[in-house]
Motif scaffolding. Structure first.
Motif, PDB file in Angstrom:
ATOM      1  N   SER A  91       0.780  -1.168  -0.057  1.00 21.96           N
ATOM      2  CA  SER A  91       0.017   0.016   0.026  1.00 21.96           C
ATOM      3  C   SER A  91       0.825   1.118  -0.020  1.00 21.96           C
ATOM      4  N   ALA A 102      -4.214  -2.988  -3.448  1.00 20.44           N
ATOM      5  CA  ALA A 102      -2.897  -2.169  -3.517  1.00 20.44           C
ATOM      6  C   ALA A 102      -1.983  -2.829  -4.468  1.00 20.44           C
ATOM      7  N   VAL A 150      -6.517   3.247  -4.866  1.00 17.53           N
ATOM      8  CA  VAL A 150      -5.300   3.905  -4.144  1.00 17.53           C
ATOM      9  C   VAL A 150      -5.656   5.494  -4.331  1.00 17.53           C
TER      10      VAL A 150
END
Length: 317
Positions: free
Chosen positions: A62, A230, A236
């Motif tokens: 992430s 992610a 995102v």
């Protein structure tokens, strides 16, 4: 190399100078005070985002995806990835992050792994000063990734402008969400690996737990829950939008300045307490401490009065 030259080179974006400055911080160099004094007027422009969560939720992936998202927006990004310490060398156990190798050739990204070295709370003890180095070096956004945390390792909330708590389906998240420490520090919640079975259940449980702990006035910030994958970059951009909304909300109400002042106050307190502990540690075997101990064992003095007397002597010096 002298500190002013290092600072000047760091401001020019030279990664080796930034690395040298952070190494001075981590090693508690005698030049640390000079470094912090030189950086003080240069820092304050970066936005600090903390990412935390249990092991396996995809913090590194992430973080890497967020770096890509911010770079597409033309932001200069710094990353502090805090790892568990090796019990043998004391260094970061995982070292440089394999999942962030795609950014290794990008001059607009600086990535540094830091070891906890036994420090509890999910961060390294030198993290606040390292954040200041990256801030002064011209980073627009600083991403701080903690070690995998439990309910008590919530120190990131004191060091970040915005705290992101990551969860993932199928990892006991109903229990994780119920852990009050983690639940209360999140400004943005991210359910990663949302393509897995159980993602809907995780979001539902998290919503429920947030509702139970909710004691907000009208206009207060309600942490959003964002779904991401992610590894594929999905969701995102929505996380970045949530971060920007939280930043705007804090700036509008003066909460960002207040949070940074609390962070500075905590840093000063930590440095002062560390100095006092060192001075008290130097007293072991000292005649003054032995004399106080003798009076306690003889019943002439209680431990609290002895401690007060010792503090008066230390602070009078």
């Amino acid at each position: 190399m002298d500190v002013p030259t290092l600072v000047e080179q760091a401001r020019a974006g030279r990664p080796r100078a930034v690395a040298r400055l952070i190494s001075l911080v981590e090693g508690a160099s005698p030049q640390l005070r000079e470094v912090m004094a030189a950086l003080a007027p240069l820092a304050g422009g970066a936005y600090v985002v903390g990412l935390t969560g249990s092991p396996g939720v995809g913090k590194s992936t992430s973080t890497s995806a967020l770096v890509s998202a911010y770079r597409r927006r033309g932001k200069r990004v710094g990353v502090l990835a805090v790892d568990p310490s090796s019990p043998f060398s004391g260094g970061a156990l995982l070292g440089d992050r394999v999942r962030m190798q795609e950014h290794s050739g990008d001059s607009g990204v600086y990535i540094r792994s830091m070891a906890t070295r036994g420090h509890l709370g999910g961060l390294a003890w030198a993290a606040p000063q390292a954040i200041r180095v990256l801030d002064a070096a011209g980073c627009d956004v600083i991403l701080v990734e903690t070690v995998g945390v439990g309910q008590s390792e919530v120190e990131i909330a004191d060091q970040a402008d915005t705290s992101v708590v990551l969860l993932a389906p199928g990892m006991g998240d109903g229990i994780q969400a119920a852990k009050a420490g983690i639940l209360e520090i999140g400004d943005v919640y991210v359910v990663n690996k949302a393509d897995r079975d159980g993602a809907d259940s995780t979001v539902r449980e998290l919503n429920h737990m947030l509702g139970l702990g909710e004691a907000r006035e009208p206009g207060d910030w309600r942490p959003p829950i964002v779904r991401t994958v992610a590894s594929r970059g999905e969701g995102v951009d929505e996380v970045v939008e949530a971060l920007e909304k939280h930043r705007a909300w804090m700036e509008e109400r003066g909460a960002l300045t207040a949070r940074r002042r609390r962070r500075a106050a905590g840093e000063v307190e930590t440095i002062a307490l560390t100095a006092l502990r060192q001075r008290i540690g130097d007293l072991h075997g000292d005649r003054r401490l032995d004399a106080l101990a003798a009076r306690i064992t003889a019943g002439e003095l209680d431990p609290y009065s002895a401690a007060d007397e010792l503090v008066r002597e230390l602070t009078a010096q």
